[in-house]
Motif scaffolding. Sequence first.
Motif, PDB file in Angstrom:
ATOM      1  N   UNK A  18       2.557  58.627  23.492  1.00  9.50           N
ATOM      2  CA  UNK A  18       1.621  57.512  23.701  1.00  9.50           C
ATOM      3  C   UNK A  18       0.633  57.801  24.828  1.00  9.50           C
ATOM      4  N   UNK A  19       1.145  58.339  25.939  1.00 10.54           N
ATOM      5  CA  UNK A  19       0.285  58.519  27.120  1.00 10.54           C
ATOM      6  C   UNK A  19      -0.463  59.845  27.099  1.00 10.54           C
ATOM      7  N   UNK A  20      -0.095  60.749  26.194  1.00  5.76           N
ATOM      8  CA  UNK A  20      -0.750  62.055  26.158  1.00  5.76           C
ATOM      9  C   UNK A  20      -2.206  61.909  25.740  1.00  5.76           C
ATOM     10  N   UNK A  21      -3.070  62.566  26.514  1.00  8.76           N
ATOM     11  CA  UNK A  21      -4.500  62.537  26.196  1.00  8.76           C
ATOM     12  C   UNK A  21      -4.894  63.736  25.350  1.00  8.76           C
ATOM     13  N   UNK A  22      -3.929  64.578  25.016  1.00  9.31           N
ATOM     14  CA  UNK A  22      -4.187  65.800  24.262  1.00  9.31           C
ATOM     15  C   UNK A  22      -3.844  65.579  22.793  1.00  9.31           C
ATOM     16  N   UNK A  67       6.146  70.039  22.497  1.00  8.26           N
ATOM     17  CA  UNK A  67       5.689  70.370  23.843  1.00  8.26           C
ATOM     18  C   UNK A  67       5.516  71.871  24.059  1.00  8.26           C
ATOM     19  N   UNK A  68       6.259  72.668  23.294  1.00  8.01           N
ATOM     20  CA  UNK A  68       6.167  74.120  23.462  1.00  8.01           C
ATOM     21  C   UNK A  68       5.347  74.811  22.393  1.00  8.01           C
ATOM     22  N   UNK A  69       4.999  74.062  21.329  1.00 10.98           N
ATOM     23  CA  UNK A  69       4.210  74.655  20.257  1.00 10.98           C
ATOM     24  C   UNK A  69       5.039  75.549  19.346  1.00 10.98           C
ATOM     25  N   UNK A  70       4.373  76.128  18.360  1.00  4.32           N
ATOM     26  CA  UNK A  70       5.079  76.953  17.383  1.00  4.32           C
ATOM     27  C   UNK A  70       5.704  78.184  18.027  1.00  4.32           C
ATOM     28  N   UNK A 122       7.085  70.680  32.487  1.00 11.29           N
ATOM     29  CA  UNK A 122       5.847  71.419  32.262  1.00 11.29           C
ATOM     30  C   UNK A 122       4.729  70.504  31.797  1.00 11.29           C
ATOM     31  N   UNK A 123       5.078  69.531  30.965  1.00  9.04           N
ATOM     32  CA  UNK A 123       4.082  68.594  30.439  1.00  9.04           C
ATOM     33  C   UNK A 123       3.643  67.581  31.490  1.00  9.04           C
ATOM     34  N   UNK A 124       4.591  67.013  32.210  1.00 13.03           N
ATOM     35  CA  UNK A 124       4.281  65.975  33.194  1.00 13.03           C
ATOM     36  C   UNK A 124       3.493  66.536  34.376  1.00 13.03           C
TER      37      UNK A 124
END
Length: 269
Positions: A18-22, A67-70, A122-124
């Motif tokens: 929800x809060x992610x701008x990406x 969060x880590x991608x493929x 890593x995300x935060x």
Amino acid sequence: MDRKLNALLLFVGVVIFIVSADPTQQWNILVGIVLASIFSFGAFVFKGLSLDGMFSAIVVGIFAFGLGGWKLAVVLVLFFVSSVAISDRPTWGKNNIPEYSRRDGLQVWANSFWMVVFLICSTIFKAPIFLIGAIAAIATATSDTWATELGSKDRDNTYLITTFEHVAPGTDGAISVKGTGAALFAAVMISTVSVYVFSLHLSVFIIILITAFLGCFIDSYLGAIFQQNKRIVTVPATKVELKVSNNLVNTISTGLGGLLAIIFKLFFA
């Protein structure tokens, strides 16, 4: 416990979404839900995971891909597939696979909890160094699993890590020549694949390799100190007594493997 972790981390995942701008990260989380569900359900159908293990694996997969991608998802799948491939279980899909051979939710989280925590950090904090910790945690889990699975077949060269007393294969805290070689190979495998898919420097390869290998020995040492002696630990400042299980030892060792990788990266690379 695993169900509580599933609920808590699903909530965290929703908040991040929800809060992610990406938009890319949001899309990855949605795709992660689909792919993790398909892969985990397949593992359940072929009796690699219990029902609780399937749900835990879905949550772990959502974070790994979201969060880590493929790239991180590839590393995580490599850990799971390789661990199953070298195990002593009968062939997948046959009816003679016993129920206890399935990995349950606690086993899934014992190997994946710190990877998820490092990914959240890593995300935060927008700090890629935590990604190295997540990879090292997976590498530690892989190294320990390979050492356990293949080391248990070394019947002539198995010794307790604390006293080097000759013990039976499968003894908590035991190490062997074959198991040590397997642990090193697994650490090299995960480090190599991680460096390739993430295009990381050689120094990071060395860090992940060393910390995963150390984490495997930490797991054996803790097993010898606590599991072998069936010691009960009292939680500081409380009267809560805690039995140190194999899942707890795995959780501690993977966390230390990831933390050591972060420290080595900060101070030596």
